[in-house]
Structure formats: C-alpha cells, structure tokens
Design a protein around this motif. Structure first.
Motif, PDB file in Angstrom:
ATOM      1  N   ARG A 116       0.827  -1.204   0.000  1.00 59.04           N
ATOM      2  CA  ARG A 116       0.000   0.000   0.000  1.00 59.04           C
ATOM      3  C   ARG A 116       0.864   1.259   0.000  1.00 59.04           C
ATOM      4  N   LYS A 117       2.005   1.208   0.659  1.00 59.95           N
ATOM      5  CA  LYS A 117       2.902   2.369   0.654  1.00 59.95           C
ATOM      6  C   LYS A 117       3.380   2.663  -0.770  1.00 59.95           C
ATOM      7  N   ILE A 118       3.647   1.618  -1.526  1.00 60.20           N
ATOM      8  CA  ILE A 118       4.066   1.805  -2.918  1.00 60.20           C
ATOM      9  C   ILE A 118       2.902   2.331  -3.759  1.00 60.20           C
ATOM     10  N   GLU A 119       1.717   1.780  -3.548  1.00 65.75           N
ATOM     11  CA  GLU A 119       0.538   2.270  -4.267  1.00 65.75           C
ATOM     12  C   GLU A 119       0.326   3.760  -4.013  1.00 65.75           C
ATOM     13  N   LYS A 120       0.402   4.162  -2.755  1.00 63.84           N
ATOM     14  CA  LYS A 120       0.165   5.569  -2.404  1.00 63.84           C
ATOM     15  C   LYS A 120       1.224   6.473  -3.029  1.00 63.84           C
ATOM     16  N   PHE A 121       2.456   6.004  -3.074  1.00 65.40           N
ATOM     17  CA  PHE A 121       3.534   6.775  -3.705  1.00 65.40           C
ATOM     18  C   PHE A 121       3.223   6.988  -5.186  1.00 65.40           C
ATOM     19  N   LEU A 122       2.795   5.923  -5.869  1.00 62.47           N
ATOM     20  CA  LEU A 122       2.485   6.039  -7.293  1.00 62.47           C
ATOM     21  C   LEU A 122       1.262   6.928  -7.524  1.00 62.47           C
ATOM     22  N   GLU A 123       0.268   6.812  -6.667  1.00 61.92           N
ATOM     23  CA  GLU A 123      -0.912   7.667  -6.787  1.00 61.92           C
ATOM     24  C   GLU A 123      -0.539   9.142  -6.638  1.00 61.92           C
ATOM     25  N   LYS A 124       0.322   9.408  -5.690  1.00 62.96           N
ATOM     26  CA  LYS A 124       0.722  10.797  -5.428  1.00 62.96           C
ATOM     27  C   LYS A 124       1.525  11.366  -6.588  1.00 62.96           C
ATOM     28  N   LYS A 125       2.339  10.532  -7.220  1.00 67.40           N
ATOM     29  CA  LYS A 125       3.177  11.000  -8.330  1.00 67.40           C
ATOM     30  C   LYS A 125       2.338  11.360  -9.550  1.00 67.40           C
ATOM     31  N   GLY A 126       1.210  10.688  -9.719  1.00 65.23           N
ATOM     32  CA  GLY A 126       0.336  11.006 -10.839  1.00 65.23           C
ATOM     33  C   GLY A 126       0.727  10.360 -12.152  1.00 65.23           C
ATOM     34  N   VAL A 127       1.792   9.552 -12.144  1.00 65.60           N
ATOM     35  CA  VAL A 127       2.180   8.833 -13.354  1.00 65.60           C
ATOM     36  C   VAL A 127       1.193   7.676 -13.539  1.00 65.60           C
ATOM     37  N   PRO A 128       0.727   7.421 -14.756  1.00 71.19           N
ATOM     38  CA  PRO A 128      -0.233   6.333 -14.963  1.00 71.19           C
ATOM     39  C   PRO A 128       0.243   5.016 -14.345  1.00 71.19           C
ATOM     40  N   TYR A 129      -0.656   4.356 -13.638  1.00 65.26           N
ATOM     41  CA  TYR A 129      -0.339   3.104 -12.968  1.00 65.26           C
ATOM     42  C   TYR A 129      -1.473   2.116 -13.206  1.00 65.26           C
ATOM     43  N   THR A 130      -1.151   0.833 -13.015  1.00 63.00           N
ATOM     44  CA  THR A 130      -2.158  -0.221 -12.933  1.00 63.00           C
ATOM     45  C   THR A 130      -1.766  -1.093 -11.755  1.00 63.00           C
ATOM     46  N   PHE A 131      -2.653  -1.269 -10.795  1.00 60.78           N
ATOM     47  CA  PHE A 131      -2.375  -2.109  -9.633  1.00 60.78           C
ATOM     48  C   PHE A 131      -2.996  -3.483  -9.850  1.00 60.78           C
ATOM     49  N   LEU A 132      -2.177  -4.501  -9.781  1.00 59.98           N
ATOM     50  CA  LEU A 132      -2.662  -5.878  -9.868  1.00 59.98           C
ATOM     51  C   LEU A 132      -2.658  -6.446  -8.451  1.00 59.98           C
TER      52      LEU A 132
END
Length: 294
Positions: A116-132
């Motif tokens: 979840r810490k990694i997910e939140k970091f990616l969400e905050k950065k705003g770079v397109p992500y896909t969480f599996l």
C-alpha cells in the motif's frame, strides 16, 4: 520503439511476463540481480540486464530506452521509502510513463503494508499506474509447501478460512495485457481464482490428484513457528507467512473477483486444473532398486 522493463524477471510472475513478451516479440528488458543465474534458469535468449533496487549504479542501464515498468517488490525489501522509491524517482526522470505494479489483494485497506505504501507513492506522483492486487499464489504450494505435501501434509494455520487461490500464470497474462495495451491506466484489478477454497478442500484435491492421502493440519501459532524454525526459516519470513494465514483464518482471503475475466475474456484457472498440471512436482522419488547383479 521504447521498451518495457520487467523487474523480478525470474520470479513466480515475472518469469511468465518475460515469456509472454518474448513470444509476442515485444521489446523488453528482463531485470535480474544475477545475470548468469538467470541464464542458467531460463536460457541465453532473454534480454537480461543486471539490476538491484538497492544499487543506484544499476539504474541507468536498466532504464535506458524504457517507457513502461512491471514493478515487483522483492520479499526482503520491507522499507519501500528507503529501498524502492529512489529507483522509482529515477524511472520517472528517465521517461517511464506507465507502471504496472504487482500488489496484494486488500492492500487498499492496509496502510501499513509495503504494497500500500508503494501504491500511495504512485498515486501521489500522478504517473499512470495499474495495480494488480493478487490473491494467494497457487505456486506457493509447489514451492513453499512442496516438501510438506511430499510428506502427506498441508501444515497451515488457516483454520477453515477460505482463500481464492490464483495461478501466477494468470497474473502474468493480465500484466502483459495491461503493459502493452492502452485503457488500463489508473485502474486497480483484484485478481483471484474462480473459487475460494479451505485448505482441507485443497488437501482433498491433492489427495485425488496424487492418489495418496494429503491431510490438512491446522497447527497452533507456537507449533507453526516451531515447525518453520526447525526448517531454518528466519523470523521475518515466519512473521510474513503467519500474517498471510491469519488473514485467511479470519475470513479476509476468500473474496472472488471477476476482474481477471474482464481483462482476459476468459475465466481464471481453477485449482483442480493447476494441481493436475503440476502433479509431478509433488511426486515422491522412489529409492533405486538394488541391482540384480549384486
């Protein structure tokens, strides 16, 4: 054409992602900590590149000409801020525009988990992500619990809790599709198998498949810890496994999702099929017969 960087390229999921990409002749790099060992495992035809999250000197070559990233957290890295975020910052600076992250089912409800810490970091950065957000791998039964099953036991403190086991090959196929096709940006997929099983049901399937009795033993936590310490496991490893099985015991691992079918257009692999396809993994080696000449 820009390339995909696959981290954890020889792991349970990453190996299948690299095989999918190679079969499609899609440009990619397979990031590994030991290139020679990776070649010994998978052969010399894969584009392996030396990479270590904890060694910034490996970042530049791994990220050269890369615009998408398949991100896997190595199990031994428990502090993403220190051990992984510097690489992600370098990846964004190098031009990575989409991250497909192998997360954990329920991660969104567990702010203390590294996933979840990694997910939140990616969400905050705003770079397109896909969480599996994947459920428990069927492959853990061919690796972590292989020797137990060979001995006729499934020694797991999960009680009667259900688990929606998933084949890592299915996860890899979803990862490949979301890496190479548009339309999956800023989405999270819960990836499970087609059914939720108790470990006694898993043992019953193995019994039928292998033609010999496999028994689920539900140990107390002290018995469980003693079992794994006797096998030389570290305390950190034991605590991670204990947390996983406690989640199942409490009834939080049994949810079945249709996200995989929506992405792939087919149902997930059921455990019975997985067991049949892997029956030789659990085969008991018979001692050699004495020579007739003796």
């Amino acid at each position: 054409m820009k390339q995909i960087l696959v981290t954890g390229a020889t792991g349970n999921v990453g190996e299948y992602v690299t095989r999918h990409l190679k079969a499609r002749s899609y440009p990619f790099k397979a990031a590994v900590t030991d290139v020679d060992r990776a070649i010994a495992k998978m052969g010399p035809t894969y584009p392996f590149v030396a990479f270590d999250f904890e060694n910034p000197a490996t970042y530049a070559e791994a990220l050269r000409d890369v615009d998408r990233l398949f991100l896997v957290r190595p199990p031994h890295l428990g502090n993403p801020k220190k051990e992984m975020f510097p690489f992600l910052e370098a990846a964004f600076e190098a031009g990575v525009k989409h991250v497909v992250f192998l997360s954990l089912i329920g991660a969104q409800s567990n702010n203390l988990s590294p996933h979840r810490k990694i997910e939140k970091f990616l969400e905050k950065k705003g770079v397109p992500y896909t969480f599996l957000r994947a459920s428990f791998f069927m492959q853990n039964l061919t690796t972590t619990h292989k020797s137990e099953i060979e001995e006729g036991e499934l020694f797991i403190p999960a009680g009667n809790g259900l688990t929606s086991f998933i084949d890592a090959r299915d996860i890899a196929e979803v990862a490949t599709v979301t890496l190479i096709n548009p339309g999956h940006e800023f989405k999270a997929y819960d990836l499970t198998g087609p059914e939720a099983l108790a470990y006694q049901q898993v043992a019953d399937v193995l019994t039928r498949t292998l033609g010999r009795k496999i028994q689920h033993i539900d140990p107390s936590i002290p018995e469980w810890i003693k079992h794994w310490r006797a096998r030389g496991a570290s305390w950190d490893y034991i605590m991670v496994l204990t947390a996983i099985y406690t989640t199942a015991r409490l009834g939080f691992a049994g949810r079945v999702s249709e996200d995989l079918q929506k992405v792939l257009g087919r149902p997930a692999v059921p455990f019975e099929r997985f067991a049949a396809e892997h029956r030789n993994v659990w085969a008991i080696k018979q001692p050699a017969s004495p020579s007739a000449a003796l």
